[in-house]
Enzyme design. Structure first.
Site, PDB file in Angstrom:
ATOM      1  CE  LYS A  19      -3.471  -0.485   3.010  1.00  0.00           C
ATOM      2  NZ  LYS A  19      -4.363  -0.828   4.189  1.00  0.00           N
ATOM      3  CE  LYS A  38      -2.925   4.329   3.743  1.00  0.00           C
ATOM      4  NZ  LYS A  38      -4.063   4.045   4.391  1.00  0.00           N
TER       5      LYS A  38
END
Ligand code: C2G
Length: 130
Positions: free
Chosen positions: A45, A47
């Site tokens: 992701k 992230k």
């Protein structure tokens, strides 16, 4: 027993997350939440989280709307989780609108409106200028 399933990072837990979990739980009798591991966030992701996985799990387990917390380690595990937990309803915020429609082959799929004007990213940005 109607089972609801959702997934997320839930970094810097905030009222947008609470609103989503509250509405998701209201769609059934039990709510299962898949929490993205730090590795999944980083590798899949893109992230990086402020709050480590173990703490994000503990925060969600303390939320009265949540009945079970499981790790989210891959994009592909949703079908397996739906079958394993006999899920009736899959729920995500509408920033994911349409992205999980393939799961309609296994259960209901509902996208709920996001809570406006709050996000983990906005909180991080606000903290950065303090
Ligand atoms: N959300 C919301 N309102 C906000 C912020 C988030 O309703 N203001 C919802 C999102 O739509 C999502 C859930 O809260 O359904 C968790 O948000 P994130 O932690 O940002 O989850 P995300 O990184 O989108 O990961 O496989 C699915 C992914 O794991 C979802």
């Amino acid at each position: 027993m109607k089972t609801v399933l959702t997934y997320g990072t839930f970094d810097l837990f905030h009222v947008g997350h609470v609103n989503l979990l509250q509405r998701a739980k209201a769609l059934g009798d039990q709510l299962i939440v898949g929490v993205s591991t730090d590795e999944f966030n980083f590798s899949e992701k893109n992230k990086t989280t402020i709050v480590p996985f173990e703490h994000r799990v503990k925060v969600l387990e303390s939320c009265r709307h949540v009945d079970l917390v499981v790790p989210e380690q891959s994009w592909q595990q949703k079908v397996e989780d739906i079958q394993k937990y006999q899920v009736d309803v899959f729920v995500m915020g509408d920033d994911w609108n349409g992205k999980f429609d393939d799961l309609k082959a296994y259960c209901d799929v509902i996208y709920l409106p996001r809570t406006r004007s709050i996000s983990s990213t906005a909180i991080k940005q606000a903290m950065a200028v303090l």
